[in-house]
Design a protein around this motif. Structure first.
Motif: not given
Lengths: 316, 322, 294
Positions: C294, B61-62, C23, C26, C292, A202, A198, A130, A121-125, C19
């Protein structure tokens, strides 16, 4: 809070009743005659008739259900025709093993899932995120019995580190007891963590977008406190639900794992009863598991209220 | 200018979007002396919130930040996370727009108030709880000891914003940024909250930035006003001067858009015609030109710089000042 | 008042769109690979009898656990039966049960869910209550108990797993129907005097179908796993019929000397389940706008 519990209890009763009815019906809809099945094909008609009368099989089905339910409510789930052991004693004997297995498995799964979910979650993407989500997705397609085979091959056959089968009572040798649980618990944990991760990931990503997280950052709190107190708690609602729902899967998984690793738990009792055609034990064990499952879901509902004060105060 | 507590130097914020990069803040310069107040005014989408987030280093973040945010001689944008964390709370604090979402729903008021003081002032929990109750009393919350044990949803919106203000004030910050602090509240409590902020600002001699879409909010409560449009500051002047003589047509339109209480019933509410320009498609000229009734070819073709041609201490970016 | 139309945060903070694009690309390759794999297993299962492979049940007592050769491509199992042939025929059982069981769920559950979501009221209460009861049984325990009572056969296993799938499909169908019932095209149809059956079949069904198909594919994956687990325990398809689950179970006995006997069927099953999951998940992502989720 009391009102909330009351409402849930009111819902619990009909579900429990339906569960007992269904368990009874499955067992009663046996093709053929239970008495003949028990006595064998060579039994004389008199003997069969006697057993039928003894078991109350000649009564109409609804009477049989009520009689059975009456007994069940008085703690009498019957007695094995083969060993003479009562169902209750058999279940009580096996229960600690199953519980130890499931608790160890769930704790291990959470220990794997929570840190990974927070990381994702902190490093999402990111590439890490991944990779881990991909791994979790792939793992969903690997059922426990395959994981078990893989783990046995790795740790028992190739490396010879841990026992593949066998169980030693905790009182006898705690270390050996725990060692015998490592592979089974790990098997279940490996099956469970992807789902948990998962879900938490999310939710956590959504929570991290919240204003109160920006606020927590603006307050100059340490990152660990922001993640573990401000973000994890509000994100864990679904995790708790899924953990609860998954207990059903866990019971199924535990059943197979107990058989594979020869652990004397409820699952092995159940499968053993199937192999031995011991229908009374089977019926009792199924009822026990189903009722236990319903109760667990009830407790999960309660936990919800503890986690989210808004529900506790009747704003559900 | 060298005594400034905060100086924002050529700050730009670019956000990546599916439609291309979006320049939310475009080369903004601002400065604020200790104990002074600044109002940042503009309609939604003008980049004022992104500017506040850029100062607080709380950008998504971005988002990409250019320029410097000098605070007490240090560039916040270049600071290590740990150094920045130590500044937040005791030096730099914020009150967000919506107290429904800026307070954590699953933690008690007390926890959220006390944790800040424990993190920065080194108070033990008893001392922090005592101080927390005092703070709640200071911001006008009755029965503060009981409030400490309650959850945010048990309080009204106005009370919640008071709690948020108490949290922001708890470590005696040198600069408080209030981002639309009253927008999400009932009209009846808006003035109370603004007066509370003004009172505490004077009492503690802290600098304050009030971000709002409402010129009426900044009118009597700030020393200086900066008006933003499409990511840029288009007019900046000491508050009395600005209200005495607006130079930028946009500021005038903004003032006209405040509904008048003494207007007769069923009067059509005034609004600025048109919409702000698409921030992912910057215009070559003045961004306000498409909506400006004074605009001509020059406004369409060249961007007016933010300048003070009359040397009167009031800056504006317009080819045709009023 | 135009200025007062306040957005929560001036300029959209939602930059999450970066993102998912990556995804999806891929998943694209994975999606194609999954379709190809299922096509291969499916063709093998359909035309198994026509393929130039040995019988899956014929035992070669001299060739127990034989290594791969020109005659036996993947060697023999513990009883000297051709592993490759058993894998192909095993796919037949996995796919038969895997595809048929969710059909029960999707038709019964889909219909119940749509009716419950459309008519609401007491019917809905009964349906959701019934769903809760059925969900109260741990599925594998339920499946084991029923096959134990009714006897092991492909039909029984399919029926049990199919019935167990009903609640999940009911929930999905009901949720989708509920959200659609309020939409303009349904209101419009109602205003034009359309009958209930016309609204259900012409207006709602086409829209409920896609989410259900996505869920169906995920259901196939789950079914293959459950069938595998039952067969692994020796309580699934009766021997000597080859099933991936029972092959893994039999291979377990010789993990120390011939681990591939367990790993080969495991890999086949894993890839097949994964392929259905990938296809189902891709379809679900298409029908579910939340990234994202589920």
């Amino acid at each position: 809070m009391a009102k909330f519990i009351g409402r849930r209890l009111l819902y619990l009763l009909p579900v429990l009743l339906a569960v007992t009815l269904l368990t009874f019906l499955i067992a009663s809809l046996l093709p053929g005659d239970l008495a003949i099945t028990l006595l064998g094909d060579q039994a004389t008609p008199e003997k069969v008739e006697a057993l039928r009368a003894q078991m109350g099989l000649d009564l109409p089905i609804w009477q049989r259900y009520l009689l059975w339910l009456w007994d069940v409510l008085h703690g009498d789930l019957g007695r094995s025709f083969r060993t003479g052991e009562t169902v209750l004693a058999a279940v009580a004997d096996r229960l600690p093993v199953s519980l130890e297995l499931m608790v160890m498995a769930e704790v291990t799964a959470l220990l794997i899932a929570i840190p990974l979910a927070i990381l994702c979650a902190v490093k999402s993407g990111s590439a890490t995120d991944r990779f881990l989500t991909g791994l979790a997705f792939g793992k969903l397609s690997l059922p426990p019995f395959m994981v078990a085979i893989l783990l046995i091959y790795l740790f028992a056959v190739s490396l010879n580190l841990l026992p593949a089968t066998g169980w030693i009572p905790f009182a006898e040798d705690p270390i050996a007891n725990l060692r015998s649980f490592v592979l089974p618990a790990l098997t279940l944990a490996i099956a469970e963590w992807p789902v948990l991760m998962r879900v938490l990931r999310s939710d956590m990503i959504a929570t991290l977008q919240e204003d109160y997280i920006a606020m927590a950052k603006a307050k100059g709190l340490r990152p660990a406190r922001i993640l573990l107190v401000h973000a994890l708690k509000p994100s864990s609602l679904t995790l708790v639900t899924v953990t609860g729902i998954n207990i059903g899967r866990l019971i199924g998984g535990a059943l197979i794992v107990e058989v594979i690793f020869a652990l004397p738990g409820i699952g092995r009792l159940l499968v053993g009863a199937i192999y031995a055609r011991d229908f009374i034990i089977l019926q009792g064990a199924v009822l026990f598991v189903a009722v236990g499952f319903v109760m667990v879901n009830f407790v999960v509902d309660m936990l919800y209220a503890v986690l989210d004060p808004r529900i506790r105060h009747g704003r559900a | 200018m060298d005594t400034a507590l905060l100086s924002v130097e050529a700050v730009s914020v670019v956000l990546p979007t599916p439609r291309g990069p979006l320049k939310a803040v475009d080369a903004v310069d601002l400065s604020l002396a200790p104990g002074r107040t600044l109002g940042v005014v503009g309609e939604s989408g003008c980049g004022k919130t992104m500017l506040s987030r850029a100062i607080l280093q709380l950008l998504p973040k971005r988002a990409k930040l250019d320029g410097r945010v000098m605070f007490n001689g240090r560039d916040l944008a270049a600071l290590q996370p740990e150094a920045l964390r130590r500044l937040r709370g005791p030096e730099l604090a914020v009150v967000f727009q919506d107290p429904m979402t800026s307070l954590n729903p699953v933690l008690t008021i007390g926890t959220q108030l006390v944790e800040t003081m424990q993190a920065h002032l080194g108070l033990d929990s008893a001392a922090a709880a005592k101080r927390g109750a005092e703070l709640l009393a200071e911001v006008g919350i009755p029965a503060p000891e009981q409030r400490l044990r309650q959850y945010p949803h048990q309080l009204s919106g106005g009370m919640r914003q008071r709690v948020a203000i108490a949290i922001a004030l708890s470590c005696e910050p040198k600069l408080l940024i209030a981002d639309e602090p009253t927008t999400a509240l009932d009209v009846t409590v808006q003035a109370q909250i603004l007066d509370l902020l003004a009172r505490e600002q004077r009492r503690r001699h802290m600098a304050m930035i009030i971000i709002t879409h409402d010129l009426g909010v900044v009118a009597g409560r700030t020393d200086e006003v900066a008006v933003m449009y499409a990511g840029r500051v288009v007019e900046r002047a000491p508050t009395p001067q600005l209200f005495a003589h607006m130079r930028m047509p946009y500021t005038e339109a903004l003032l006209a858009a405040i509904p008048k209480l003494d207007a007769p019933p069923h009067t059509t509410l005034p609004a600025i015609a048109g919409r702000p320009p698409d921030p992912t498609r910057p215009l070559p000229g003045c961004s306000f030109a498409p909506r400006c009734r004074y605009a001509d070819d020059r406004c369409q073709g060249a961007k007016p710089p933010l300048a003070d041609p009359e040397r009167a201490g009031a800056l504006y970016a317009c080819w045709h000042p009023l | 008042m135009a200025v007062r139309e306040v957005a929560a945060l001036d300029v959209g903070v939602d930059t999450s769109a970066v993102t998912p694009v990556r995804r999806q690309r891929r998943l694209g390759g994975l999606f194609v690979a999954s379709v190809i794999w299922i096509a291969l297993v499916g063709l093998g299962a359909i035309f198994a009898g026509l393929l130039p492979i040995p019988s899956p049940t014929e035992m070669d007592m001299l060739g127990k656990r034989a290594l791969p050769s020109a005659e036996h491509w993947l060697g023999n199992d513990v009883l000297g039966r051709d592993v490759f042939s058993r894998l192909i025929y095993g796919g037949r059982i996995s796919l038969t049960v895997g595809l048929l069981a969710p059909v029960i769920g999707v038709t019964v559950g889909g219909a119940l869910g749509m009716l419950a979501g459309y008519f609401r009221g007491r019917f809905e209460t009964i349906v959701t209550g019934g769903v809760d009861v059925l969900l109260a049984f741990p599925p594998l325990v339920f499946a084991l108990a029923v096959t134990a009572y009714l006897g092991q056969s492909i039909l029984n296993i399919t029926l049990v797993i199919g019935i167990l799938g009903i609640p999940a499909f009911t929930r999905v169908a009901r949720a989708v129907t509920l959200s659609l019932s309020e939409r303009e095209f349904v209101t419009a149809a109602r205003a034009l005097g359309a009958t209930h059956s016309r609204i259900l079949l012409r207006e709602l069904l086409p829209n409920v179908a896609l989410p259900l198909v996505a869920f169906f594919l995920l259901g196939v994956a789950v079914t293959i796993v459950v069938e595998g687990a039952l067969s692994f325990l020796g309580l699934g398809v009766p021997p000597p019929a080859p099933s991936w689950g029972s092959m893994i179970g039999e291979g377990r006995e010789s993990l120390d000397i011939a681990p591939w006997l367990a790993f080969l069927p495991a890999i086949f099953m894993f890839l097949t389940v994964l392929a259905f999951n990938v296809i189902g998940d891709t379809l679900r992502a298409l029908t579910d706008p939340r990234p994202g989720a589920l």
